[in-house]
Scaffold this motif. Structure first.
Motif, PDB file in Angstrom:
ATOM      1  N   UNK A 154      16.370 -40.747  -5.083  1.00  0.00           N
ATOM      2  CA  UNK A 154      15.181 -41.177  -4.348  1.00  0.00           C
ATOM      3  C   UNK A 154      14.997 -40.551  -2.981  1.00  0.00           C
ATOM      4  N   UNK A 155      15.545 -39.365  -2.788  1.00  0.00           N
ATOM      5  CA  UNK A 155      15.382 -38.665  -1.504  1.00  0.00           C
ATOM      6  C   UNK A 155      14.501 -37.439  -1.685  1.00  0.00           C
ATOM      7  N   UNK A 156      13.700 -37.159  -0.685  1.00  0.00           N
ATOM      8  CA  UNK A 156      12.908 -35.928  -0.634  1.00  0.00           C
ATOM      9  C   UNK A 156      13.687 -34.920   0.185  1.00  0.00           C
ATOM     10  N   UNK A 157      13.964 -33.788  -0.416  1.00  0.00           N
ATOM     11  CA  UNK A 157      14.730 -32.722   0.232  1.00  0.00           C
ATOM     12  C   UNK A 157      13.771 -31.579   0.529  1.00  0.00           C
ATOM     13  N   UNK A 158      13.805 -30.997   1.723  1.00  0.00           N
ATOM     14  CA  UNK A 158      12.895 -29.885   2.022  1.00  0.00           C
ATOM     15  C   UNK A 158      13.046 -28.757   0.997  1.00  0.00           C
ATOM     16  N   UNK A 159      11.924 -28.365   0.387  1.00  0.00           N
ATOM     17  CA  UNK A 159      11.907 -27.289  -0.601  1.00  0.00           C
ATOM     18  C   UNK A 159      10.498 -26.735  -0.746  1.00  0.00           C
ATOM     19  N   UNK A 160      10.410 -25.527  -1.192  1.00  0.00           N
ATOM     20  CA  UNK A 160       9.138 -24.919  -1.558  1.00  0.00           C
ATOM     21  C   UNK A 160       9.168 -24.594  -3.051  1.00  0.00           C
ATOM     22  N   UNK A 161      10.319 -24.104  -3.529  1.00  0.00           N
ATOM     23  CA  UNK A 161      10.428 -23.646  -4.920  1.00  0.00           C
ATOM     24  C   UNK A 161      10.830 -24.756  -5.886  1.00  0.00           C
ATOM     25  N   UNK A 162      11.181 -25.932  -5.379  1.00  0.00           N
ATOM     26  CA  UNK A 162      11.548 -27.035  -6.263  1.00  0.00           C
ATOM     27  C   UNK A 162      12.939 -26.946  -6.843  1.00  0.00           C
ATOM     28  N   UNK A 163      13.831 -26.239  -6.164  1.00  0.00           N
ATOM     29  CA  UNK A 163      15.223 -26.195  -6.607  1.00  0.00           C
ATOM     30  C   UNK A 163      15.580 -25.006  -7.485  1.00  0.00           C
ATOM     31  N   UNK A 164      14.788 -23.961  -7.441  1.00  0.00           N
ATOM     32  CA  UNK A 164      15.047 -22.763  -8.262  1.00  0.00           C
ATOM     33  C   UNK A 164      15.929 -21.735  -7.550  1.00  0.00           C
ATOM     34  N   UNK A 184      23.014 -23.347  -0.219  1.00  0.00           N
ATOM     35  CA  UNK A 184      21.741 -23.824  -0.733  1.00  0.00           C
ATOM     36  C   UNK A 184      22.022 -25.109  -1.511  1.00  0.00           C
ATOM     37  N   UNK A 185      21.354 -26.187  -1.151  1.00  0.00           N
ATOM     38  CA  UNK A 185      21.595 -27.483  -1.795  1.00  0.00           C
ATOM     39  C   UNK A 185      21.329 -27.428  -3.295  1.00  0.00           C
ATOM     40  N   UNK A 186      20.394 -26.569  -3.716  1.00  0.00           N
ATOM     41  CA  UNK A 186      20.062 -26.474  -5.143  1.00  0.00           C
ATOM     42  C   UNK A 186      21.107 -25.707  -5.944  1.00  0.00           C
ATOM     43  N   UNK A 187      22.072 -25.137  -5.289  1.00  0.00           N
ATOM     44  CA  UNK A 187      23.143 -24.400  -5.965  1.00  0.00           C
ATOM     45  C   UNK A 187      24.521 -25.000  -5.687  1.00  0.00           C
ATOM     46  N   UNK A 188      24.588 -25.955  -4.781  1.00  0.00           N
ATOM     47  CA  UNK A 188      25.872 -26.502  -4.331  1.00  0.00           C
ATOM     48  C   UNK A 188      26.381 -27.608  -5.252  1.00  0.00           C
ATOM     49  N   UNK A 189      27.511 -27.339  -5.898  1.00  0.00           N
ATOM     50  CA  UNK A 189      28.224 -28.350  -6.679  1.00  0.00           C
ATOM     51  C   UNK A 189      29.430 -28.771  -5.862  1.00  0.00           C
ATOM     52  N   UNK A 190      29.822 -30.032  -5.989  1.00  0.00           N
ATOM     53  CA  UNK A 190      30.970 -30.514  -5.216  1.00  0.00           C
ATOM     54  C   UNK A 190      31.999 -31.146  -6.142  1.00  0.00           C
TER      55      UNK A 190
END
Length: 108
Positions: free
Chosen positions: A34-44, A85-91
């Motif tokens: 339920x969080x909005x993360x700054x993005x333009x490409x939508x996680x691509x 990049x948050x869209x590529x970061x696995x932890x």
């Protein structure tokens, strides 16, 4: 989430603690929770707007892949594992990141 392995990611300055599923990237986890993360490409992985600064737990972060490396270099930052990049970061354990602009979605 019974039986699913999660890893805690603390997001500053928001002060949110996100439970990221094993194999899930930070961007997707934030959206699921339920969080909005700054993005333009939508996680691509192409806009680089979602980048974070890793403050703690860099040893628990996935390796930087080629698309992410390109993005970090385009941001003119060192590819040292601290800018991700948050869209590529696995932890795989606890991590603390800084990212301004992350907000809780407003319930309608």
């Amino acid at each position: 989430m019974d039986g699913e392995v999660t890893h805690r990611v603390s997001v500053r300055p928001l002060g949110a603690d996100l439970d990221v599923l094993d194999g899930e990237d930070l961007f997707t986890a934030a959206a699921r929770l339920g969080y909005r993360w700054p993005t333009v490409c939508g996680g691509k992985g192409t806009c680089r707007t979602c980048f974070v600064q890793v403050e703690e737990g860099v040893e628990n972060c996935s390796p930087v892949g080629s698309l992410e490396r390109e993005g970090i270099e385009a941001l003119r930052r060192p590819v040292d594992g601290l800018t991700r990049l948050a869209c590529r970061l696995l932890v795989e354990g606890p991590v603390t990141v800084t990212k301004r602009g992350v907000r809780r979605r407003v319930q309608e």
